[in-house]
Design an enzyme around this catalytic site. Sequence first.
Site, PDB file in Angstrom:
ATOM      1  N   HIS A 318       0.852  -1.288   0.143  1.00  0.00           N
ATOM      2  CA  HIS A 318       0.179  -0.084   0.007  1.00  0.00           C
ATOM      3  C   HIS A 318       0.937   1.271   0.029  1.00  0.00           C
ATOM      4  O   HIS A 318       1.905   1.441   0.766  1.00  0.00           O
ATOM      5  CB  HIS A 318      -0.962   0.008   1.173  1.00  0.00           C
ATOM      6  CG  HIS A 318      -2.016   0.993   1.252  1.00  0.00           C
ATOM      7  ND1 HIS A 318      -1.930   2.224   1.096  1.00  0.00           N
ATOM      8  CD2 HIS A 318      -3.342   0.912   1.120  1.00  0.00           C
ATOM      9  CE1 HIS A 318      -2.859   2.807   1.089  1.00  0.00           C
ATOM     10  NE2 HIS A 318      -3.768   2.017   1.036  1.00  0.00           N
ATOM     11  N   ARG A 338      -6.567  10.087  -0.413  1.00  0.00           N
ATOM     12  CA  ARG A 338      -5.956  10.827  -1.713  1.00  0.00           C
ATOM     13  C   ARG A 338      -7.197  10.908  -2.504  1.00  0.00           C
ATOM     14  O   ARG A 338      -7.328  11.873  -3.551  1.00  0.00           O
ATOM     15  CB  ARG A 338      -4.956   9.657  -2.448  1.00  0.00           C
ATOM     16  CG  ARG A 338      -3.722  10.044  -2.105  1.00  0.00           C
ATOM     17  CD  ARG A 338      -2.572   8.864  -2.361  1.00  0.00           C
ATOM     18  NE  ARG A 338      -3.156   7.414  -1.894  1.00  0.00           N
ATOM     19  CZ  ARG A 338      -3.073   6.489  -2.482  1.00  0.00           C
ATOM     20  NH1 ARG A 338      -3.102   6.553  -3.820  1.00  0.00           N
ATOM     21  NH2 ARG A 338      -3.250   5.286  -2.112  1.00  0.00           N
TER      22      ARG A 338
END
Lengths: 540, 228
Positions: A318, A338
């Site tokens: 990740h 994000r």
Amino acid sequence: MTVEKPPLINPYDNLPSFDLAEPKAYSPSEREELLRRYYPDYRPDRKTTLHVGANAGDVLPDEIASILESRSILSKNVLPAVPSTPDIEVDLLVIGGGGAGIMASIFAMEAGARVLLATKLRVGDSNTVMAEGGIQVALGEDDSPVQHFKDAYRGGHFTGDPELLSVLVREGPDVISWLIRKGVLFDRDPSGNLSLRKGGGTTRPRLISAKDYTGLEIVRVLKEDLLNSGVTIWEFSPAVELLQGPEGSCAGAILKDVDNGSLKWVKANAVLLATGGTGRLHIGDFATSNHFGATGDGLVMAYRMGAKLLNMESFQYHPTGVIYPSEMAGMLITEAVRGAGARMFNRHGKRFVQELETRDVVASAIIRECEEGRGVRTPSGHHGVYLDLTAIDREMGEGTVERRFPNIVKLMGKHQVDCTKQPILVYPTLHYQNGGIASDTSGRTHVKGLYVAGEASGGVHGKNRLMGNSLLEVFVYGRRVGEEAAREALERKPFSWHEVNLGHVEGFQKNLEKEFPGTSRPEAPILFPDYRKHSHPDHA
Amino acid sequence: MFQYEAPEGAQMIQVWINGKEWQVPEGLTMIQAMWYTGHEVIHGIGCLGGVCGACAAVYRMPGNFRLFNALACQTLVKEGMAFSLIASYPTQRAQYDIEQIPDAKEGLFTLYPESATCRNCNACTEVCPQGIDVRTSVWQAAFGDFKGVAETTMSCVMCGLCVSRCIAEMAPHEIALYARRAYGSRELAFPENLRQRMDSVASGTYDEELERLSRLSPDQLKLECGVK
Ligand SMILES: Cc1cc2nc3c(=O)[nH]c(=O)nc-3n(C[C@H](O)[C@H](O)[C@H](O)COP(=O)(O)OP(=O)(O)OC[C@H]3O[C@@H](n4cnc5c(N)ncnc54)[C@H](O)[C@@H]3O)c2cc1C
Ligand code: SF4
Ligand code: SF4
Ligand code: FES
């Protein structure tokens, strides 16, 4: 190329000024080149070719090969003799008390089986409780299980198993309704519908969640339901070896009580592995987001018995794991930040990748920045880049970060980082095991009597998993495999305890000696990672 | 192999772990300090991410009479700190099937009669490592405001520290869990978008198409799924 050597700094002294200019999009060939050079799965270093077992010939990360081609932890020379009677006899033994194991146990019990759930730590101490972002389920008006299928198959780089996937998307809505009836509270929109968010790699908003506490909310409820269900539960009792019955079938397992070291011999008509992932093996020395017990034990035990593994070369790193403050290394910052507008910057304050690229591309870009000297050095000698959440509040209104990501704000706050005002320093973290033990849509492995569900299994996601599909897999397949395994366990032709043995382990160890004569092999399953600094006799 | 490293040049500090004195570098969490000194931690550890509640701990600071509580995987050791893990706190938990309880509100008093006996001392709120207003949640439950309980206790990690302090000897987190579940299962309307999708799945709307897709050759399937 010359590599600049960054000076030693406190990452929060002298923050560069952040230049918001958007980096240009990568072309398909640039993307491929970036992955090939920087994504750990594709790099040739730190890989081993397997010589023993059903996957001989596969090229896997060193750490995975090392646990697969390993000796039993039960003895240096001779394996323990099978006692005259088992400690307990059940229809179904479920190994692992995360989401998949809890679901399977509850549904197997309802199907009429006598169930023993054995787990390493406490029930619920697992990767499931840690899930932040949410679960994918196709509920939008412009969405459907068919669209979900297509997104998941594309997201898995066209390597997922279509049959497993179609079960996943078809049974999704029903299993979510079961969770809701048990009292799980998912976020709602003002009309009372389940709120849907967009996750990376999907064409429709499809993520349902409970703020950023999705796993916690579900596990609180599931654990209590399990405790009230009549299932026999043994905590702090990891499985260390499977038992073999007639014709190479699985006939139970040996558990080890971690408090007194005693072995518990379990006779079972069926065994279900729900042991989860492998983050704590720290493949490639990466930090991990996983819980303390994620050491791939199920893979080791199943492999010794002849089960086949799928896609074990493929892991999810990740992109945004915390790298500073160092005591938090590996902790996940969900990609939803994000999605909401967080930006990433290198040491010079420049953006270097479009933040909504796929996870593997973003992770590779961060690794590239750090390897080429544009990373920020942390006081413990690691490197990372800035992940700045303040843009979210600027664009979507003061207080948005706090409202949508209360868990992250709380956790960072405990370590003196106010992420509503300061950037977070991140580096990729080992997050998810894409592959695992191969099985059919009923969780049957290549070994009769041995079943698998959840992150320990491979196939659904192929070589890449989209956020939210793993939790769905855990609940859909946990329920389904629990029921199927219970049914088959109740129908299984009775066999006697005298037919039970550890022949598969002996055979496997003979093959190891043939392939690696005169060399000592590591022992596995390793059960717990050892981070102790000082010498201790039993670990010398 | 990967290690949790203290910052370069970290000062050594003095701490007491389970009553014994040790020197450890600053910048470690309580659990990391235990590893640093060679302790094997198996009870009192779970997610290492601040959400499972396995690692409840109690500590004191020098020259301060107060007793503090924390999650050991999220709390840094400080000079002079004396701490111990409370790996498990015995707790009374009711047996029930949330879908079968005749009356969700009454159910609380049948299962947890003590939930109406809060003496308002606020110790539970002060101890909670998640900063939850636990006392309020207990009153919300007693007054039947289960929705309020759900909002107040969203971040509860079930560590049981509130139980350790409650002078009315109740288990506020178990009471809250009952109220949350009763709210979700019995009071909140079932989501309409989910009901509709379940109906269309049950009537077989997608079966044919999903079966067709599953039977395609890999190349054909790639073509059908590749375009957005
Ligand atoms: C930080 C984090 C965030 C995530 N966020 C999301 C998300 O938003 N959405 C999503 O879909 N997925 C997410 N995931 C992935 C998802 O949570 C996991 O893939 C999933 O929960 C795995 O469930 P499981 O039941 O298979 O394994 P786990 O939940 O890990 O359970 C496995 C259990 O088996 C036990 N065990 C291990 N070995 C043994 C043994 N030898 N004997 C007995 N017991 C054993 C373990 O201790 C554990 O209790 C996230 C994962 C992490 C780590
Ligand atoms: S409410 Fe109680 S159990 Fe929940 S986090 Fe706070 S102290 Fe722990
Ligand atoms: S500790 Fe117990 S008595 Fe005191 S406020 Fe909390 S619930 Fe009430
Ligand atoms: S180990 Fe899970 S909260 Fe600390």
